[in-house]
Design a protein around this motif. Structure first.
Motif, mmCIF file in Angstrom:
data_model
loop_
_atom_site.group_PDB
_atom_site.id
_atom_site.type_symbol
_atom_site.label_atom_id
_atom_site.label_comp_id
_atom_site.label_asym_id
_atom_site.label_seq_id
_atom_site.Cartn_x
_atom_site.Cartn_y
_atom_site.Cartn_z
ATOM 1 N N LEU A 173 -12.022 -36.244 -4.420
ATOM 2 C CA LEU A 173 -11.765 -37.461 -3.619
ATOM 3 C C LEU A 173 -12.868 -37.478 -2.378
ATOM 4 O O LEU A 173 -13.832 -38.212 -2.350
ATOM 5 N N THR A 174 -12.856 -36.448 -1.598
ATOM 6 C CA THR A 174 -13.842 -36.183 -0.537
ATOM 7 C C THR A 174 -15.348 -36.450 -1.180
ATOM 8 O O THR A 174 -16.050 -37.040 -0.723
ATOM 9 N N ASN A 175 -15.616 -35.644 -2.122
ATOM 10 C CA ASN A 175 -16.722 -35.239 -2.576
ATOM 11 C C ASN A 175 -17.297 -36.859 -3.314
ATOM 12 O O ASN A 175 -18.417 -37.361 -2.916
ATOM 13 N N SER A 176 -16.566 -37.474 -3.807
ATOM 14 C CA SER A 176 -16.959 -38.910 -4.487
ATOM 15 C C SER A 176 -17.258 -39.790 -3.171
ATOM 16 O O SER A 176 -18.312 -40.514 -3.367
ATOM 17 N N VAL A 177 -16.702 -39.567 -2.102
ATOM 18 C CA VAL A 177 -16.639 -40.489 -0.918
ATOM 19 C C VAL A 177 -18.181 -40.302 -0.517
ATOM 20 O O VAL A 177 -18.939 -40.930 -0.351
ATOM 21 N N ALA A 178 -18.223 -38.974 -0.249
ATOM 22 C CA ALA A 178 -19.611 -38.258 0.488
ATOM 23 C C ALA A 178 -20.577 -38.809 -0.509
ATOM 24 O O ALA A 178 -21.709 -38.969 0.005
ATOM 25 N N ASP A 179 -20.579 -38.669 -1.693
ATOM 26 C CA ASP A 179 -21.769 -38.914 -2.766
ATOM 27 C C ASP A 179 -21.856 -40.529 -2.826
ATOM 28 O O ASP A 179 -22.677 -40.791 -3.645
ATOM 29 N N VAL A 184 -18.702 -45.301 -5.130
ATOM 30 C CA VAL A 184 -17.842 -46.181 -4.860
ATOM 31 C C VAL A 184 -16.655 -46.494 -5.772
ATOM 32 O O VAL A 184 -15.537 -46.380 -5.458
ATOM 33 N N ASP A 185 -17.076 -46.507 -7.162
ATOM 34 C CA ASP A 185 -16.017 -46.774 -8.020
ATOM 35 C C ASP A 185 -14.984 -45.459 -8.362
ATOM 36 O O ASP A 185 -13.879 -45.639 -8.569
ATOM 37 N N LYS A 186 -15.825 -44.449 -8.273
ATOM 38 C CA LYS A 186 -14.809 -43.087 -8.438
ATOM 39 C C LYS A 186 -14.167 -42.955 -7.365
ATOM 40 O O LYS A 186 -12.957 -42.569 -7.308
#
Ligand code: B1M
Length: 211
Positions: A7-13, A16-18
């Motif tokens: 989750l952290t990595n998806s936000v940092a990257d 949005v959808d993930k």
């Protein structure tokens, strides 16, 4: 066990959808919203803040990470701001003029609402005069000012001065917060309280009413 790193990595990257999908997944797995925030989302902001500062990422990436953060936080809102708490008082809040950062302010709002506060959100980039108008027309217990940039911090004493000039300073308690601030800055500008984070904002708000 929920994978907070993903989750952290998806936000940092800035995915949005993930990020939203993983946040939903965590909620469906009964992970408490506060834990999702603390272990999954907030670390992402620290990560991108560090990478931005060291020149590894630039404004577009920062923007996308901010969007992914917002898309996730909005899903936590029902749980964070649902309240079994007794009515606490009226709170008006905004991010000061020149400052577009509102993620932290929005978390403060959810935590206040979850603890019985009726909160009016003026938004971001709010000039001192606008805060003043709102205090004049409403009957608020606390005015909250948020700033994330060192160069927008001076808007806080400016807002307090505008309140003084309008004869409204004694009508409301002023709380300040945001990452570049500290207690000594709050004391220096004559604020009534400083809160380091959203949890402390709730504690300090209650204390202010009892003063
Ligand atoms: Co900006 N940004 N940013 N940014 N951004 C910072 C703040 C920065 C530290 C990054 C860095 O360099 N490491 C840096 C500031 C440096 C400084 O001033 N010394 C910075 C900069 C430089 C900039 C721009 C100038 C970049 C540029 O254009 N070159 C630009 C300014 C735009 C503007 O505002 N005029 C800019 C823009 C942006 C985005 C718009 C892309 C985006 C914001 C999106 C949004 O908010 N809608 C963004 C982001 C995401 C960040 C970081 C990475 C994350 C901020 C955040 O949301 N944190 C940030 C680096 C960082 O903080 N690590 C950074 C998570 C949030 C939950 O924490 O906001 O601290 P925070 O809120 C906490 C507490 O502070 C406290 O409680 C909250 C919850 O616990 N709190 C209060 C906050 N307000 C409170 C009020 C209270 C009480 C407590 O009472 C009233």
């Amino acid at each position: 066990m929920f994978n907070f790193d993903e989750l952290t990595n998806s936000v940092a990257d800035g995915q949005v959808d993930k990020a939203a999908e993983l946040t939903q997944k965590a909620l469906a797995a009964q992970v408490p919203a506060k834990e999702i925030l603390d272990k999954g989302l907030l670390p992402a902001m620290n990560l991108v803040g560090r990478d931005f500062e060291s020149g590894q990422i630039f404004l577009p990436e920062l923007l996308m990470a901010g969007d992914a953060m917002k898309a996730s936080i909005v899903l936590l809102r029902p749980e964070l701001s649902s309240t079994g708490a007794a009515y606490a008082g009226k709170y008006v809040i905004g991010t000061v003029e020149g400052d577009l950062h509102d993620i932290g302010k929005n978390i403060v709002i959810m935590m206040l609402e979850g603890n019985g506060w009726e909160v009016t959100d003026l938004g971001r980039d709010i000039p001192p005069q606008r805060f003043c108008e709102e205090i004049e027309k409403g009957s608020y217990d606390i005015l909250g000012l948020s700033a994330l940039l060192t160069f927008t911090m001076p808007k806080m004493p400016e807002t307090i001065n505008v309140l003084k000039e309008a004869g409204l300073r004694n009508k409301v308690k002023v709380m300040v917060g945001g990452v570049p601030l500290n207690q000594s800055f709050a004391d220096q500008i004559g604020a009534d309280a400083y809160a380091r984070d959203a949890v402390e904002a709730v504690i300090k708000a209650k204390e202010l009413l009892n003063k």
